[in-house]
Design an enzyme around this catalytic site. Structure first.
Site, short mmCIF file in Angstrom:
data_model
loop_
_atom_site.label_atom_id
_atom_site.label_comp_id
_atom_site.label_asym_id
_atom_site.label_seq_id
_atom_site.Cartn_x
_atom_site.Cartn_y
_atom_site.Cartn_z
N ARG A 260 0.84 -1.19 0.00
CA ARG A 260 0.00 0.00 0.00
C ARG A 260 0.88 1.25 0.00
NH1 ARG A 260 -2.38 -3.50 3.88
NH2 ARG A 260 -4.48 -4.20 3.32
N LYS A 285 -2.24 -1.95 7.59
CA LYS A 285 -3.62 -1.57 7.82
C LYS A 285 -4.34 -2.59 8.69
CE LYS A 285 -7.83 -0.32 5.28
NZ LYS A 285 -8.44 -0.20 3.93
N HIS A 357 -2.25 1.97 -5.30
CA HIS A 357 -3.35 1.02 -5.29
C HIS A 357 -3.68 0.53 -6.70
CE1 HIS A 357 -4.61 0.46 -1.20
NE2 HIS A 357 -5.73 -0.09 -1.60
N ARG A 360 -1.37 -2.24 -7.13
CA ARG A 360 -1.80 -3.30 -6.21
C ARG A 360 -2.97 -4.09 -6.81
NH1 ARG A 360 -1.87 -4.39 -0.57
NH2 ARG A 360 -3.92 -4.88 0.28
N HIS A 383 -4.77 -8.98 3.42
CA HIS A 383 -6.19 -8.92 3.75
C HIS A 383 -6.48 -9.79 4.96
CE1 HIS A 383 -7.21 -7.79 -0.69
NE2 HIS A 383 -6.80 -6.76 0.01
N TYR A 392 -11.55 -9.68 -6.70
CA TYR A 392 -10.67 -9.93 -7.84
C TYR A 392 -11.09 -11.17 -8.62
CZ TYR A 392 -7.80 -6.51 -5.44
OH TYR A 392 -7.37 -5.37 -4.83
#
Length: 412
Positions: A260, A285, A357, A360, A383, A392
């Site tokens: 990120r 995150k 992003h 990413r 994640h 995705y």
């Protein structure tokens, strides 16, 4: 120190006059110490000279007030001189703070201050939320209290009813531009109303009057680029300049690790495990560290940058800005600007936002198309939930066609 940048006596006399005349030599020495280029420092000093003359004609006190700064900046016609003027004045404020009045801070009304402080304490210590999340919730609370003060000036929070909440939510939603902001707006409002009941300020369950705003997370495809376009962009970077060496390493790391924006800015030299070809990503995150593989091409580009093109400063951050003063990247826009600029130089047309992003999303899409397990893709991206990675799968058209059931009475 002004003689370092200017040589004519008349120019030096003019620079040493005005409201900041006695501080101009200190300011010039400051520009030299922080590493500004000669031409950049001259531009800032010239802007300060104009401001110093303007302040001398406008100041009513011994110190320079903020309204004088604002009036001078607004007197400049275009954006570029305004930005340079504000930057120069901020440097002058750091060098000679005694010459400037302390700017007034916009604070909440006195009767709302204790309530906001109690709400922030609740968010931090009872809810255990992160500072960034608390900022958004606190901003929403200020908007709610402003609306209440305007529409219910003589009534306390205990008199707040469901009808009032509906009017409040209608106002808040009118300030939102899309589904995401509308969903967060109503969520923040419910959180504040629940706090009012929890704190005993209102005995009604007002949160139930806030409507649910649907936000379908999987309704849209993530923005992405073909892998060939990313490779062409990286190959087109000119590595004869230090900035080119840095940008090539930066884009390769982003494109192959899926870091990120904040993660790439916070990356430090000790986080690179050269012998095992891994990168340790801290302060993610998801509130947990993770390790991502460092591919050979990305590792070679990163090593070339660290050994030959990275400025030698005390900071341990890997990627640094070359614009004087040399320093680590502080804002997300800096990384996004580099990515967007490199993509546009290679001839790629961008319709929306382009930054870390975008690379990413492109990496995740490429991995899914290569039939990599979805949990493996989620682990690489950091994640916490597989549902976040599920978006995705929508771009994996060949895989979806394999599992599609035939339509009754016909063929696909």
């Amino acid at each position: 120190m002004l003689e370092l940048y200017f040589k004519y006596p008349s120019v030096l006399r003019r620079l040493r006059s005005g409201a900041l005349g006695g501080e101009m030599d200190r300011i010039a020495a400051h520009f030299s110490q922080v590493g500004y280029k000669h031409t950049s420092a001259k531009v800032y000093i010239s802007r300060l000279a104009r401001f110093s003359d303007f302040a001398a004609r406008s100041a009513r006190r011994a110190t320079i007030e903020q309204d004088i700064v604002d009036r001078f900046v607004h007197s400049l016609r275009t954006a570029t001189p305004r930005i340079a003027a504000r930057t120069a004045i901020e440097h002058a404020r750091r060098v000679a703070p005694e010459r400037f009045s302390t700017p007034r801070r916009h604070t909440a009304p006195a009767h709302d201050g204790p309530l906001l402080a109690a709400y922030l304490d609740h968010l931090r210590h009872v809810r255990g939320l992160e500072p960034k999340t608390c900022e958004g919730l606190l901003t929403s609370a200020r908007r709610i209290l402003t609306w209440l003060n305007d529409h219910l000036p003589d009534q306390g929070l205990a008199a707040l009813t469901g009808e009032h909440v509906l009017g409040l939510v209608q106002h808040l939603l009118s300030l939102s531009a899309n589904d995401y902001t509308r969903s967060s707006t109503t969520s923040y409002a419910r959180t504040f109303l629940r706090f009012l009941r929890w704190a005993g300020l209102n005995d009604r369950d007002l949160a139930r009057f806030v409507p649910r705003t649907p936000c379908w997370r999987l309704a849209h495809l993530p923005p992405r680029l073909p892998w060939e376009d990313i490779q062409r962009t990286i190959d087109a970077i000119d590595v004869t300049m230090p900035s080119g060496v840095r940008d090539r390493a930066l884009l390769l790391v982003l494109a192959t690790t899926g870091l990120r924006n904040k993660e790439i800015r916070m990356l430090e030299l000790q986080d690179i495990r050269w012998r095992t070809a891994e990168v340790l990503v801290r302060r993610t995150k998801g509130k947990r560290d993770r390790v991502v593989p460092l591919l050979h091409e990305a590792g070679a580009a990163l090593a070339d940058y660290v050994l030959h093109a990275r400025p030698k400063i005390e900071s341990q951050r890997v990627f640094l800005s070359y614009v004087p003063p040399v320093r680590p990247f502080k804002y997300p826009a800096s990384i996004s600007r580099i990515v967007r600029s490199r993509l546009e130089r290679s001839g790629i047309e961008l319709s929306g936002a382009a930054g870390a992003h975008l690379l990413r999303h492109s990496l995740a899409t490429q991995l899914v198309r290569q039939r990599r397990p979805i949990n493996e893709v989620g682990d690489l991206l950091g994640h916490r939930s597989i549902d976040t990675t599920a978006i995705y799968v929508k771009v994996a058209l060949p895989q979806l066609s394999d599992v599609a059931l035939p339509f009754p009475g016909g063929a696909l």
